[in-house]
Scaffold this motif. Sequence first.
Motif, PDB file in Angstrom:
ATOM      1  N   ILE A  21       0.844  -1.208   0.000  1.00 22.92           N
ATOM      2  CA  ILE A  21       0.000   0.000   0.000  1.00 22.92           C
ATOM      3  C   ILE A  21       0.879   1.258   0.000  1.00 22.92           C
ATOM      4  N   TYR A  22       1.906   1.242   0.862  1.00 25.85           N
ATOM      5  CA  TYR A  22       2.780   2.440   0.950  1.00 25.85           C
ATOM      6  C   TYR A  22       3.571   2.648  -0.337  1.00 25.85           C
ATOM      7  N   VAL A  53       2.625  19.970   0.269  1.00 23.16           N
ATOM      8  CA  VAL A  53       3.686  19.419   1.112  1.00 23.16           C
ATOM      9  C   VAL A  53       3.563  19.937   2.536  1.00 23.16           C
ATOM     10  N   ARG A  54       3.181  21.170   2.658  1.00 23.56           N
ATOM     11  CA  ARG A  54       3.061  21.784   3.987  1.00 23.56           C
ATOM     12  C   ARG A  54       1.829  21.257   4.744  1.00 23.56           C
ATOM     13  N   SER A  55       0.875  20.671   4.061  1.00 25.60           N
ATOM     14  CA  SER A  55      -0.374  20.210   4.707  1.00 25.60           C
ATOM     15  C   SER A  55      -0.087  18.913   5.509  1.00 25.60           C
ATOM     16  N   ARG A  56      -0.756  18.706   6.719  1.00 18.58           N
ATOM     17  CA  ARG A  56      -0.600  17.516   7.564  1.00 18.58           C
ATOM     18  C   ARG A  56      -1.688  16.479   7.310  1.00 18.58           C
ATOM     19  N   GLU A  57      -2.506  16.718   6.310  1.00 18.72           N
ATOM     20  CA  GLU A  57      -3.642  15.811   6.066  1.00 18.72           C
ATOM     21  C   GLU A  57      -3.144  14.406   5.684  1.00 18.72           C
ATOM     22  N   VAL A  58      -2.152  14.386   4.822  1.00 13.73           N
ATOM     23  CA  VAL A  58      -1.618  13.084   4.362  1.00 13.73           C
ATOM     24  C   VAL A  58      -0.966  12.330   5.535  1.00 13.73           C
ATOM     25  N   LEU A  59      -0.213  13.122   6.361  1.00 13.90           N
ATOM     26  CA  LEU A  59       0.447  12.485   7.509  1.00 13.90           C
ATOM     27  C   LEU A  59      -0.565  11.956   8.517  1.00 13.90           C
ATOM     28  N   ASP A  60      -1.588  12.722   8.776  1.00 14.08           N
ATOM     29  CA  ASP A  60      -2.604  12.298   9.736  1.00 14.08           C
ATOM     30  C   ASP A  60      -3.343  11.045   9.238  1.00 14.08           C
ATOM     31  N   GLY A 108      -2.180   8.772   7.250  1.00 17.03           N
ATOM     32  CA  GLY A 108      -1.254   7.630   7.352  1.00 17.03           C
ATOM     33  C   GLY A 108      -1.122   7.135   8.779  1.00 17.03           C
ATOM     34  N   LEU A 109      -1.020   8.069   9.744  1.00 18.27           N
ATOM     35  CA  LEU A 109      -0.931   7.671  11.153  1.00 18.27           C
ATOM     36  C   LEU A 109      -2.198   6.952  11.611  1.00 18.27           C
ATOM     37  N   LYS A 110      -3.325   7.419  11.135  1.00 13.46           N
ATOM     38  CA  LYS A 110      -4.596   6.772  11.518  1.00 13.46           C
ATOM     39  C   LYS A 110      -4.639   5.309  11.049  1.00 13.46           C
ATOM     40  N   GLU A 111      -4.242   5.150   9.827  1.00 13.08           N
ATOM     41  CA  GLU A 111      -4.219   3.776   9.294  1.00 13.08           C
ATOM     42  C   GLU A 111      -3.208   2.893  10.063  1.00 13.08           C
TER      43      GLU A 111
END
Length: 460
Positions: free
Chosen positions: A412-413, A440-447, A449-452
């Motif tokens: 998946i990653y 790139v500056r947005s945390r939406e993608v990081l959040d 990914g952490l949730k998953e």
Amino acid sequence: MLFLCRISSYICMNFMVMERRLFTFCFLVVVIWQSVALAAGTPSFTALTSSLDEAIEVHRHYAAQREGRIARLKRRLLDADTTNLSFFRWNGEIYKEYKAYVCDSAIHYLHVNLNWAERYGQRNAALETRLELAHLMASAGMYEEAAELLRQIDKSSFPAHLLPDYYNCYHKLYTELSFYTLDDSFKKRYQALAVHYDDSLMQVLLPSSPLYLERMETREAAAGHLDEALSINDARLAHAEPNTPEYALVTYQRSLLYRRLGNREEEKRYLALSALTDIRLSITDHASLWNLAELLYEEGDMEHAYRYIRFSWDETNRYNARSRSLQTAGILSLIDLTYQAMRERQNDRLRLYLWLISTLIVLLAVAVVFIYRQMRRLSAARNNLEQTNEQLQLSNNIKEEYVGRFMNLCSIYINRLDTYRRMVNKKISAGQMDELLKMVRSREVLDTGLKELYENFDIA
């Protein structure tokens, strides 16, 4: 004149002797072929042994038949007039039934007839009864009584037709006395008297009479002419009906001839035939069975020897004659002691076998307990192994699940990175740097990914 009478008497006597010899010779020639046919039709000793065993098992049935005949005769005797000749006749018939069955009873009925004949003046009947009684007593070992009865007979007025019985009684008496006396001088004296009366008997017997043939057979055997004796016995046996007292007597005497010939198998066979006839006729005055028992004892067949001698002893006690008891007592004691010793050895072997079997049973029980315990241990080990295998299988499943989930997450990653790479490449190519920088500056993608990651961790 006296001289001429003596010459005439001498010629007549020689003529009678020649006549007897000629008759005997012709008779022997005629019956030679009968011996072959007789031997061919005689059953084997093994078959006779089986028949003997069966007859002994049902001997009470044969005794009941004789008792029934005696009971019927006694009922007829009760209806007979004691003053009538029928009373004498029925007593005589009862005596005949008891003669070879119970000695005491036979003697009793002969005494009754003797008293009756003397009381009513029946001289010939009294003489016949006295001779019959003397012969029976001599056979039963009552020697003094038999001798006294014979001494009471006045021979001077003795009827000629009773001379054979008279001489036969004396011959029987002295033969029995010579056999049982322990003194050698008396034995020789009795034997000489027996021979004397035997000679007298042969002078008055008809050559065709059964007693004459019997005495001739005995004489030929005593002289060592066994083939001639067997030939005479062949003739007697050919005229003796099976299952009759005569047949039992002739077969017994034939066994004696085979004993002298050294033919043990034929001796046993004819003893068995005689004994079988005795049992079937319920004759308790016999010698065949205990002689056969003695032979079987010598051969080591203790089971049959003991069975036959015990049965013979019981029958002898029923007959109740002193001489018969003396004859069988010695061999009975010997066979009985040997049989008891054999049974004791068998019991010792059985006890040994029982001890060995008991030991084996104990060892087997110990082995069973040991095997049972080992099986329980093996079962417990098998259960532990199965549990371990289950745990290993479960562990393997978990590992597989972890590896699968790890590979899935990596896939998946990788896909996301590839999608992100194409999108960045597309933005750069389109000159959309500001949008790229903003993304790139947005945390939406990081959040996301952490949730998953947290969800996958909780599931694992």
